[in-house]
Enzyme design. Structure first.
Site, PDB file in Angstrom:
ATOM      1  N   ASP A 102      -5.058   5.388  -2.920  1.00 19.99           N
ATOM      2  CA  ASP A 102      -4.143   4.653  -2.399  1.00 19.99           C
ATOM      3  C   ASP A 102      -2.690   5.386  -2.053  1.00 19.99           C
ATOM      4  O   ASP A 102      -2.390   6.097  -2.537  1.00 19.99           O
ATOM      5  CB  ASP A 102      -3.606   3.785  -3.615  1.00 19.99           C
ATOM      6  CG  ASP A 102      -2.749   2.351  -3.248  1.00 19.99           C
ATOM      7  OD1 ASP A 102      -1.893   2.383  -2.596  1.00 19.99           O
ATOM      8  OD2 ASP A 102      -2.986   1.223  -4.130  1.00 19.99           O
ATOM      9  N   HIS A 104       0.190   3.622  -1.033  1.00 16.72           N
ATOM     10  CA  HIS A 104       1.474   2.936  -1.085  1.00 16.72           C
ATOM     11  C   HIS A 104       2.491   3.713  -2.037  1.00 16.72           C
ATOM     12  O   HIS A 104       2.019   3.923  -3.234  1.00 16.72           O
ATOM     13  CB  HIS A 104       1.232   1.534  -1.754  1.00 16.72           C
ATOM     14  CG  HIS A 104       0.476   0.817  -0.414  1.00 16.72           C
ATOM     15  ND1 HIS A 104      -1.040   0.817  -0.397  1.00 16.72           N
ATOM     16  CD2 HIS A 104       0.825  -0.077   0.703  1.00 16.72           C
ATOM     17  CE1 HIS A 104      -1.319  -0.007   0.606  1.00 16.72           C
ATOM     18  NE2 HIS A 104      -0.599  -0.320   1.256  1.00 16.72           N
ATOM     19  N   SER A 155      -7.435  -0.506  -6.295  1.00 20.53           N
ATOM     20  CA  SER A 155      -6.818   0.402  -7.208  1.00 20.53           C
ATOM     21  C   SER A 155      -6.499  -0.274  -8.769  1.00 20.53           C
ATOM     22  O   SER A 155      -6.385   0.638  -9.699  1.00 20.53           O
ATOM     23  CB  SER A 155      -5.126   0.516  -7.007  1.00 20.53           C
ATOM     24  OG  SER A 155      -5.374   1.020  -5.498  1.00 20.53           O
TER      25      SER A 155
HETATM   26 CO1  B1M Z   1      -0.787  -1.701   3.014  1.00 23.33          CO
HETATM   27  N1  B1M Z   1      -1.471  -3.313   2.193  1.00 23.33           N
HETATM   28  N2  B1M Z   1      -2.485  -1.055   3.487  1.00 23.33           N
HETATM   29  N3  B1M Z   1       0.363  -0.497   3.868  1.00 23.33           N
HETATM   30  N4  B1M Z   1       0.789  -2.734   2.604  1.00 23.33           N
HETATM   31  C1  B1M Z   1      -0.744  -4.157   1.339  1.00 23.33           C
HETATM   32  C2  B1M Z   1      -0.556  -3.576  -0.295  1.00 23.33           C
HETATM   33  C3  B1M Z   1      -1.620  -5.568   1.438  1.00 23.33           C
HETATM   34  C4  B1M Z   1      -1.464  -6.607   0.352  1.00 23.33           C
HETATM   35  C5  B1M Z   1      -1.235  -6.072   2.718  1.00 23.33           C
HETATM   36  C6  B1M Z   1      -1.713  -7.602   3.053  1.00 23.33           C
HETATM   37  O1  B1M Z   1      -3.000  -7.507   3.316  1.00 23.33           O
HETATM   38  N5  B1M Z   1      -1.149  -8.672   2.931  1.00 23.33           N
HETATM   39  C7  B1M Z   1      -3.422  -5.011   1.663  1.00 23.33           C
HETATM   40  C8  B1M Z   1      -3.857  -4.951   0.450  1.00 23.33           C
HETATM   41  C9  B1M Z   1      -4.971  -5.811   0.203  1.00 23.33           C
HETATM   42  C10 B1M Z   1      -6.085  -5.713  -0.750  1.00 23.33           C
HETATM   43  O2  B1M Z   1      -6.138  -4.447  -1.435  1.00 23.33           O
HETATM   44  N6  B1M Z   1      -6.584  -6.940  -1.095  1.00 23.33           N
HETATM   45  C11 B1M Z   1      -2.916  -3.687   2.321  1.00 23.33           C
HETATM   46  C12 B1M Z   1      -3.717  -2.928   2.948  1.00 23.33           C
HETATM   47  C13 B1M Z   1      -4.992  -3.716   3.321  1.00 23.33           C
HETATM   48  C14 B1M Z   1      -3.647  -1.684   3.601  1.00 23.33           C
HETATM   49  C15 B1M Z   1      -4.594  -0.538   4.303  1.00 23.33           C
HETATM   50  C16 B1M Z   1      -6.112  -0.803   3.723  1.00 23.33           C
HETATM   51  C17 B1M Z   1      -4.630  -1.273   5.701  1.00 23.33           C
HETATM   52  C18 B1M Z   1      -5.657  -0.440   6.646  1.00 23.33           C
HETATM   53  O3  B1M Z   1      -5.697   0.509   6.811  1.00 23.33           O
HETATM   54  N7  B1M Z   1      -6.403  -1.460   7.416  1.00 23.33           N
HETATM   55  C19 B1M Z   1      -3.934   0.711   4.080  1.00 23.33           C
HETATM   56  C20 B1M Z   1      -4.388   1.188   2.812  1.00 23.33           C
HETATM   57  C21 B1M Z   1      -4.159   2.772   2.921  1.00 23.33           C
HETATM   58  C22 B1M Z   1      -4.826   3.315   1.545  1.00 23.33           C
HETATM   59  O4  B1M Z   1      -4.033   3.214   0.697  1.00 23.33           O
HETATM   60  N8  B1M Z   1      -5.774   4.054   1.418  1.00 23.33           N
HETATM   61  C23 B1M Z   1      -2.582   0.234   4.348  1.00 23.33           C
HETATM   62  C24 B1M Z   1      -1.648   0.980   4.707  1.00 23.33           C
HETATM   63  C25 B1M Z   1      -0.168   0.551   4.440  1.00 23.33           C
HETATM   64  C26 B1M Z   1       1.095   1.616   5.099  1.00 23.33           C
HETATM   65  C27 B1M Z   1       0.675   2.949   5.246  1.00 23.33           C
HETATM   66  C28 B1M Z   1       1.107   1.007   6.855  1.00 23.33           C
HETATM   67  C29 B1M Z   1       2.160   1.189   4.433  1.00 23.33           C
HETATM   68  C30 B1M Z   1       2.334   1.794   3.223  1.00 23.33           C
HETATM   69  C31 B1M Z   1       3.688   2.809   3.413  1.00 23.33           C
HETATM   70  C32 B1M Z   1       3.983   3.620   2.066  1.00 23.33           C
HETATM   71  O5  B1M Z   1       3.972   2.851   1.015  1.00 23.33           O
HETATM   72  N9  B1M Z   1       4.547   4.837   2.102  1.00 23.33           N
HETATM   73  C33 B1M Z   1       1.622  -0.286   3.901  1.00 23.33           C
HETATM   74  C34 B1M Z   1       2.557  -1.311   3.467  1.00 23.33           C
HETATM   75  C35 B1M Z   1       4.045  -1.245   3.539  1.00 23.33           C
HETATM   76  C36 B1M Z   1       2.327  -2.473   2.812  1.00 23.33           C
HETATM   77  C37 B1M Z   1       2.960  -3.830   2.438  1.00 23.33           C
HETATM   78  C38 B1M Z   1       3.215  -4.675   3.715  1.00 23.33           C
HETATM   79  C39 B1M Z   1       4.172  -3.644   1.537  1.00 23.33           C
HETATM   80  C40 B1M Z   1       4.043  -2.873   0.367  1.00 23.33           C
HETATM   81  C41 B1M Z   1       5.328  -2.391   0.026  1.00 23.33           C
HETATM   82  O6  B1M Z   1       5.796  -1.092   0.224  1.00 23.33           O
HETATM   83  N10 B1M Z   1       6.095  -3.267  -0.754  1.00 23.33           N
HETATM   84  C42 B1M Z   1       1.943  -4.733   1.445  1.00 23.33           C
HETATM   85  C43 B1M Z   1       1.972  -5.977   1.240  1.00 23.33           C
HETATM   86  C44 B1M Z   1       2.280  -6.287  -0.159  1.00 23.33           C
HETATM   87  O7  B1M Z   1       2.572  -5.695  -1.130  1.00 23.33           O
HETATM   88  N11 B1M Z   1       2.395  -7.784  -0.176  1.00 23.33           N
HETATM   89  C45 B1M Z   1       0.553  -4.033   1.806  1.00 23.33           C
HETATM   90  C46 B1M Z   1       7.445  -3.132  -1.293  1.00 23.33           C
HETATM   91  C47 B1M Z   1       7.351  -2.522  -2.705  1.00 23.33           C
HETATM   92  C48 B1M Z   1       8.741  -2.131  -3.158  1.00 23.33           C
HETATM   93  O8  B1M Z   1       6.753  -3.079  -3.584  1.00 23.33           O
HETATM   94  O9  B1M Z   1       4.871  -1.656  -4.069  1.00 23.33           O
HETATM   95  O10 B1M Z   1       4.783  -3.711  -4.994  1.00 23.33           O
HETATM   96  P1  B1M Z   1       5.701  -2.825  -4.397  1.00 23.33           P
HETATM   97  O11 B1M Z   1       6.377  -2.312  -5.854  1.00 23.33           O
HETATM   98  C49 B1M Z   1       7.059  -3.268  -6.533  1.00 23.33           C
HETATM   99  C50 B1M Z   1       6.491  -3.776  -7.804  1.00 23.33           C
HETATM  100  O12 B1M Z   1       4.968  -3.827  -7.543  1.00 23.33           O
HETATM  101  C51 B1M Z   1       6.657  -2.898  -8.816  1.00 23.33           C
HETATM  102  O13 B1M Z   1       7.963  -2.370  -8.571  1.00 23.33           O
HETATM  103  C52 B1M Z   1       8.242  -2.650  -7.059  1.00 23.33           C
HETATM  104  C53 B1M Z   1       9.662  -3.601  -7.244  1.00 23.33           C
HETATM  105  O14 B1M Z   1      10.525  -3.189  -7.905  1.00 23.33           O
HETATM  106  N12 B1M Z   1       5.720  -1.633  -9.053  1.00 23.33           N
HETATM  107  C54 B1M Z   1       5.948  -0.888 -10.121  1.00 23.33           C
HETATM  108  C55 B1M Z   1       4.989  -0.871  -8.216  1.00 23.33           C
HETATM  109  N13 B1M Z   1       4.553   0.332  -8.647  1.00 23.33           N
HETATM  110  C56 B1M Z   1       5.007   0.291 -10.066  1.00 23.33           C
HETATM  111  C57 B1M Z   1       4.820   1.057 -11.035  1.00 23.33           C
HETATM  112  C58 B1M Z   1       5.378   0.944 -12.429  1.00 23.33           C
HETATM  113  C59 B1M Z   1       6.339  -0.199 -12.332  1.00 23.33           C
HETATM  114  C60 B1M Z   1       6.510  -1.221 -11.324  1.00 23.33           C
HETATM  115  O15 B1M Z   1       5.544   1.620 -13.270  1.00 23.33           O
HETATM  116  C61 B1M Z   1       4.459   2.721 -13.286  1.00 23.33           C
END
Ligand code: B1M
Length: 219
Positions: A102, A104, A155
């Site tokens: 992963d 992200h 994940s």
């Molecule tokens: Co990706 N991606 N992505 N992506 N991406 C998602 C996660 C996805 C839901 C988008 C969608 O389809 N709507 C989807 C996953 C679907 C699934 O698994 N069923 C997805 C996909 C499919 C993919 C790829 C597979 C796409 C592809 O290659 N075809 C690929 C995966 C690569 C891989 O991981 N092997 C991929 C790639 C990417 C980018 C590189 C382009 C980029 C990431 C850049 C980076 O992180 N450096 C990206 C992005 C930006 C997203 C979305 C649009 C936004 C994620 C984000 O940063 N959110 C995302 C859509 C979504 O999440 N709904 C998506 C903002 C961030 C602050 O939120 O990380 O959730 P988040 O953190 C939150 C809470 O979750 C929590 O605190 C934060 C807020 O305070 N939290 C914690 C998180 N971790 C925590 C740990 C803790 C406590 C709290 O304690 C340990």
């Protein structure tokens, strides 16, 4: 557009030009840095996720949005409230990682900022971390807890396997685990994974809940 809308648009459009000026304007207007992240920028990322998920945005543009988000957080970080003057790091240590497979890391890095600013020593291992690296770092740094982040559905399975590995190595009693990331649900972590893990495992919906959990675990 009003400032808030403009900032959100910059994330959605992946537009870096004028970003720092807008952020400075928001700060000058008295908006707390964390509130700008949580209420405005994360709202933009949510839209990006929706657009991407429904096929209306292509991956390279998602990456640009992520880059804007990262620069914005980096610009705002020095303005975030610190819990104590010394920058402490005395409350305890957590090893933090995005799990194997992963990439992200925006959420994980926010958790790092919030915990570091509130007196924790955070060992941030980065992305795609195999369980062996996480467990070795926990031992090396004598961590008080392990934090794992992951956004992909697969994940959530990796996290389960990682907990099983902690069990196998007899480390569960020593390491409470905090899990976060968009693909998890509270029920999955606190019911299903709670059944699996022989130690304590908790779900953090956001970075602030991660902080509250650390405070509770360490107390
Ligand atoms: Co990706 N991606 N992505 N992506 N991406 C998602 C996660 C996805 C839901 C988008 C969608 O389809 N709507 C989807 C996953 C679907 C699934 O698994 N069923 C997805 C996909 C499919 C993919 C790829 C597979 C796409 C592809 O290659 N075809 C690929 C995966 C690569 C891989 O991981 N092997 C991929 C790639 C990417 C980018 C590189 C382009 C980029 C990431 C850049 C980076 O992180 N450096 C990206 C992005 C930006 C997203 C979305 C649009 C936004 C994620 C984000 O940063 N959110 C995302 C859509 C979504 O999440 N709904 C998506 C903002 C961030 C602050 O939120 O990380 O959730 P988040 O953190 C939150 C809470 O979750 C929590 O605190 C934060 C807020 O305070 N939290 C914690 C998180 N971790 C925590 C740990 C803790 C406590 C709290 O304690 C340990």
């Amino acid at each position: 557009l009003p400032l808030d809308e403009r900032l959100k648009r910059r994330v959605v459009d992946g537009e870096r030009n004028g970003l720092t000026a807008d952020l400075d304007e928001a700060l000058a207007a008295g908006r707390p840095a964390l509130e700008i992240v949580n209420d405005t920028l994360l709202d933009g990322m949510k839209t990006v996720g929706e657009l991407f998920g429904s096929g209306r945005m292509q991956l390279p543009f998602v990456l640009q949005s992520a880059e804007v988000m990262k620069s914005a957080v980096a610009h705002l970080e020095p303005h975030m409230e610190k819990a104590d003057g010394e920058g402490g790091a005395g409350k305890g240590t957590i090893v933090l990682a995005t799990v194997k497979g992963d990439v992200h890391d925006i959420g994980k890095n926010l958790v790092d900022i919030i915990l570091s600013n509130n007196g924790y020593n955070v060992v941030n291992l980065g992305i795609k971390q195999p369980v062996s690296a996480i467990l070795e770092a926990a031992e090396e740094h004598r961590a008080d807890a392990i934090g794992m982040s992951g956004l992909l559905v697969k994940s959530t399975v990796v996290m389960k396997e990682n907990l099983e590995e902690l069990n196998r190595r007899g480390m569960a009693a020593r390491y409470p685990v905090i899990l976060g990331g968009a693909a998890l649900t509270r029920a999955y972590v606190e019911q299903d994974l709670h059944e699996v893990y022989e130690g304590e495992v908790r779900y953090a919906r956001d970075a602030f809940e991660g902080l509250r959990l650390m405070d509770a675990l360490i107390a």
